[in-house]
Design an enzyme around this catalytic site. Structure first.
Site, PDB file in Angstrom:
ATOM      1  N   HIS A 114      33.410  34.083  36.601  1.00 41.73           N
ATOM      2  CA  HIS A 114      33.683  34.779  37.874  1.00 41.73           C
ATOM      3  C   HIS A 114      33.633  33.711  38.985  1.00 41.73           C
ATOM      4  O   HIS A 114      34.340  32.712  38.916  1.00 41.73           O
ATOM      5  CB  HIS A 114      32.635  35.892  38.027  1.00 41.73           C
ATOM      6  CG  HIS A 114      32.860  36.885  39.121  1.00 41.73           C
ATOM      7  ND1 HIS A 114      33.980  36.935  39.900  1.00 41.73           N
ATOM      8  CD2 HIS A 114      32.064  37.907  39.577  1.00 41.73           C
ATOM      9  CE1 HIS A 114      33.889  37.928  40.775  1.00 41.73           C
ATOM     10  NE2 HIS A 114      32.722  38.538  40.603  1.00 41.73           N
TER      11      HIS A 114
ATOM     12  N   HIS B 251      43.277  35.442  34.713  1.00 39.70           N
ATOM     13  CA  HIS B 251      42.706  36.541  35.496  1.00 39.70           C
ATOM     14  C   HIS B 251      42.814  37.831  34.706  1.00 39.70           C
ATOM     15  O   HIS B 251      43.806  38.047  34.016  1.00 39.70           O
ATOM     16  CB  HIS B 251      43.431  36.685  36.843  1.00 39.70           C
ATOM     17  CG  HIS B 251      42.653  37.470  37.822  1.00 39.70           C
ATOM     18  ND1 HIS B 251      42.721  38.846  37.886  1.00 39.70           N
ATOM     19  CD2 HIS B 251      41.756  37.076  38.750  1.00 39.70           C
ATOM     20  CE1 HIS B 251      41.898  39.266  38.832  1.00 39.70           C
ATOM     21  NE2 HIS B 251      41.292  38.214  39.365  1.00 39.70           N
TER      22      HIS B 251
ATOM     23  N   ASP C 174      40.208  30.188  42.429  1.00 41.00           N
ATOM     24  CA  ASP C 174      39.126  29.204  42.302  1.00 41.00           C
ATOM     25  C   ASP C 174      39.644  27.791  42.029  1.00 41.00           C
ATOM     26  O   ASP C 174      38.946  26.818  42.291  1.00 41.00           O
ATOM     27  CB  ASP C 174      38.158  29.624  41.190  1.00 41.00           C
ATOM     28  CG  ASP C 174      37.373  30.855  41.581  1.00 41.00           C
ATOM     29  OD1 ASP C 174      36.952  30.926  42.744  1.00 41.00           O
ATOM     30  OD2 ASP C 174      37.195  31.747  40.743  1.00 41.00           O
TER      31      ASP C 174
HETATM   32  N1  CMC Z   1      41.963  28.729  29.695  1.00 43.44           N
HETATM   33  C1  CMC Z   1      42.509  28.786  28.465  1.00 43.44           C
HETATM   34  N2  CMC Z   1      42.914  29.935  27.904  1.00 43.44           N
HETATM   35  C2  CMC Z   1      42.763  31.053  28.619  1.00 43.44           C
HETATM   36  C3  CMC Z   1      42.207  31.065  29.898  1.00 43.44           C
HETATM   37  C4  CMC Z   1      41.794  29.847  30.436  1.00 43.44           C
HETATM   38  N3  CMC Z   1      41.249  29.785  31.648  1.00 43.44           N
HETATM   39  N4  CMC Z   1      42.166  32.318  30.362  1.00 43.44           N
HETATM   40  C5  CMC Z   1      42.691  33.086  29.404  1.00 43.44           C
HETATM   41  N5  CMC Z   1      43.044  32.327  28.359  1.00 43.44           N
HETATM   42  C6  CMC Z   1      43.644  32.787  27.103  1.00 43.44           C
HETATM   43  C7  CMC Z   1      42.553  33.325  26.187  1.00 43.44           C
HETATM   44  O1  CMC Z   1      42.004  32.321  25.371  1.00 43.44           O
HETATM   45  C8  CMC Z   1      43.308  34.378  25.423  1.00 43.44           C
HETATM   46  O2  CMC Z   1      44.077  33.733  24.423  1.00 43.44           O
HETATM   47  P1  CMC Z   1      44.229  34.394  22.973  1.00 43.44           P
HETATM   48  O3  CMC Z   1      44.909  35.722  23.202  1.00 43.44           O
HETATM   49  O4  CMC Z   1      45.049  33.404  22.224  1.00 43.44           O
HETATM   50  O5  CMC Z   1      42.835  34.547  22.433  1.00 43.44           O
HETATM   51  C9  CMC Z   1      44.285  34.934  26.442  1.00 43.44           C
HETATM   52  O6  CMC Z   1      44.490  33.896  27.409  1.00 43.44           O
HETATM   53  C10 CMC Z   1      43.759  36.173  27.145  1.00 43.44           C
HETATM   54  O7  CMC Z   1      42.544  35.823  27.777  1.00 43.44           O
HETATM   55  P2  CMC Z   1      41.247  36.719  27.835  1.00 43.44           P
HETATM   56  O8  CMC Z   1      40.041  35.845  27.665  1.00 43.44           O
HETATM   57  O9  CMC Z   1      41.388  37.908  26.941  1.00 43.44           O
HETATM   58  O10 CMC Z   1      41.318  37.219  29.321  1.00 43.44           O
HETATM   59  P3  CMC Z   1      40.200  38.031  30.066  1.00 43.44           P
HETATM   60  O11 CMC Z   1      40.892  39.009  30.909  1.00 43.44           O
HETATM   61  O12 CMC Z   1      39.146  38.528  29.148  1.00 43.44           O
HETATM   62  O13 CMC Z   1      39.484  36.897  30.936  1.00 43.44           O
HETATM   63  C11 CMC Z   1      39.016  35.375  32.623  1.00 43.44           C
HETATM   64  C12 CMC Z   1      39.781  36.633  32.233  1.00 43.44           C
HETATM   65  C13 CMC Z   1      39.195  35.137  34.105  1.00 43.44           C
HETATM   66  C14 CMC Z   1      37.518  35.570  32.317  1.00 43.44           C
HETATM   67  C15 CMC Z   1      39.562  34.186  31.794  1.00 43.44           C
HETATM   68  O14 CMC Z   1      40.916  33.995  32.139  1.00 43.44           O
HETATM   69  C16 CMC Z   1      38.761  32.935  31.992  1.00 43.44           C
HETATM   70  O15 CMC Z   1      37.746  32.726  31.319  1.00 43.44           O
HETATM   71  N6  CMC Z   1      39.180  32.053  32.951  1.00 43.44           N
HETATM   72  C17 CMC Z   1      38.419  30.868  33.283  1.00 43.44           C
HETATM   73  C18 CMC Z   1      37.311  31.208  34.274  1.00 43.44           C
HETATM   74  C19 CMC Z   1      37.870  31.534  35.642  1.00 43.44           C
HETATM   75  O16 CMC Z   1      38.708  30.823  36.171  1.00 43.44           O
HETATM   76  N7  CMC Z   1      37.336  32.601  36.249  1.00 43.44           N
HETATM   77  C20 CMC Z   1      37.730  33.022  37.616  1.00 43.44           C
HETATM   78  C21 CMC Z   1      38.318  34.394  37.578  1.00 43.44           C
HETATM   79  S1  CMC Z   1      39.253  34.885  39.011  1.00 43.44           S
HETATM   80  C22 CMC Z   1      38.410  34.631  40.470  1.00 43.44           C
HETATM   81  C23 CMC Z   1      36.952  34.915  40.461  1.00 43.44           C
HETATM   82  O17 CMC Z   1      36.484  35.936  39.996  1.00 43.44           O
HETATM   83  O18 CMC Z   1      36.259  34.049  40.962  1.00 43.44           O
END
Ligand code: CMC
Length: 379
Positions: A224, A267, A320
């Site tokens: 987050h 996201h 971010d």
């Molecule tokens: N780097 C690499 N792969 C990613 C990333 C990433 N940052 N984000 C998503 N993916 C991939 C993930 O591995 C998955 O692939 P697969 O289907 O092959 O397993 C696919 O994309 C779907 O991702 P998910 O993890 O199911 O997505 P989610 O909705 O559960 O997670 C998230 C959303 C924001 C937690 C995730 O994208 C993440 O961990 N991002 C990095 C941390 C980040 O930047 N957070 C800030 C969020 S937005 C602003 C805020 O709140 O501050």
């Protein structure tokens, strides 16, 4: 898999958890009480957006002047809170988000409206916290840096004063505007994890400071708000990798092979890009170009990382990612990036906590039990 099990394993993805009039987040747009984020970033100030979120409407000139006066009047924090900062800020294991969370919780004891969930009392508390959080961050950084406490400067607006208190240096108009816009972009985002945490706490009819302390804890995590710090740390890691002869492409190939999560990307809601990211990236890059090649380098590396993520994974940066590079170029210490996020999001949290209290029903979902079947203790 049953429908409830699917919901649970998907982290409530796509589930509407209630109604709200504060903010609309979808693929096409981001609205704060009906106003689009690019419109606000271009034409409003953080103080105006804070009023909009807390009160529900854009302020007229008199309302804005009174609100700004109230923010100015509440910038100081009790000496006891400064003592807590002195005891905690330099502890080796204390992240500034933990210190900020402790201070917000502690400040409740000095707030005359602490126990009240009356709407007027909640608006007073929200205004006070909005005014005080930058002072906590500023004083905390002064203590970490070993300099005298920099008192709030009443001649400076909210964003400029935040930067001034942290550094002891009055920012330029451009620097102040960049922070101001970043606060606008960070101010609100419907039922994100920290806001939802705050609403769950408020839903038990608990108090605003407690709900905000819980929200701070939720925001801290790197999935987050903590992602803005993690994104910058990742860029520094790439820079060192390049210094040893590697390339951004090599770094990314290795990261993909290791199935590493790239911080500042992806996201839960936005699958075609975060409305806020481009706005902050443009401001940060323009500022970096004036500062010179050492600053531009981060945005050049960032552009390469973004291109590879998009080409190979179809994943866009979230707000971010540019925030990390922009705050770094402004000379802000990395561990204060997420606390600055708090200085903005306090307004969105408070708006949601008030909305929850004004139309409350306990938030209490179900869990699908997956443990052992019933058994006897004395079998
Ligand atoms: N780097 C690499 N792969 C990613 C990333 C990433 N940052 N984000 C998503 N993916 C991939 C993930 O591995 C998955 O692939 P697969 O289907 O092959 O397993 C696919 O994309 C779907 O991702 P998910 O993890 O199911 O997505 P989610 O909705 O559960 O997670 C998230 C959303 C924001 C937690 C995730 O994208 C993440 O961990 N991002 C990095 C941390 C980040 O930047 N957070 C800030 C969020 S937005 C602003 C805020 O709140 O501050």
């Amino acid at each position: 898999m049953s429908a409830t099990a699917e919901l649970k394993s998907s982290g409530l993805e796509g589930v509407s958890a209630g109604k709200s009039a504060v903010c609309c987040v979808d693929q096409g747009t981001l609205l704060y009480r009906g106003y689009e984020i690019a419109d606000l970033a271009k034409n409003a100030t953080f103080e105006e957006v804070a009023y909009l979120l807390l009160v529900g409407e854009k302020p007229n000139a008199t309302q804005l002047a009174n609100f700004k006066k109230s923010l100015l009047a509440h910038r100081e924090i009790p000496d006891d809170v400064v003592d807590i900062l002195r005891q905690t800020a330099t502890q080796p294991n204390a992240h500034p988000m933990d210190v900020l969370r402790t201070c917000i919780s502690y400040m409740a004891h000095f707030d005359p409206d602490c126990q009240s969930i009356d709407p007027e009392a909640e608006l007073r508390k929200s205004t006070r916290l909005t005014a005080q959080i930058p002072t906590i961050i500023g004083h905390m950084q002064n203590i970490i840096d070993g300099r005298d406490i920099v008192k709030p400067d009443p001649s400076l607006d909210h964003a400029a004063n935040l930067l001034y208190m942290m550094t002891g240096r009055k920012p330029s108009a451009e620097e102040a505007r960049i922070i101001d816009v970043s606060l606008i972009l960070y101010a609100e985002h419907d039922f994100n994890a920290s806001t939802f945490t705050g609403r769950v706490i408020a839903g038990t009819l608990s108090d605003l400071h407690g709900a905000v302390a819980g929200a701070v804890a939720a925001l801290k995590g790197p999935l987050h708000g903590g992602a803005n710090e993690a994104a910058m740390e990742m860029l520094k890691e790439i820079d060192q990798f390049i210094a040893k002869g590697g390339t951004v492409d090599d770094f990314m190939t290795r990261a993909f092979a290791e199935k590493r999560k790239l911080m500042g990307f992806g996201h839960r809601v936005y699958k075609n890009g975060d409305h806020r990211a481009g706005i902050l990236n443009a401001l940060g890059r323009a500022y970096a170009e004036k500062k010179g090649p050492d600053a531009v380098k981060w945005f050049d590396i960032g552009d390469k990382v973004q291109k590879i993520m998009l080409d190979q994974k179809n994943i866009f940066p979230n707000v971010d990612f540019p925030c990390g590079m922009t705050y770094f170029t402004l000379g802000i210490p990395v561990p204060q990036y997420t606390p600055i996020f708090v200085a903005a999001r306090i307004t969105g949290w408070a708006a949601h906590i008030m909305e929850q209290h004004q139309n409350n029903r306990l938030i209490r979902p179900l869990a699908e039990y997956t443990g052992p079947a019933q058994r006897k203790w004395n079998a």
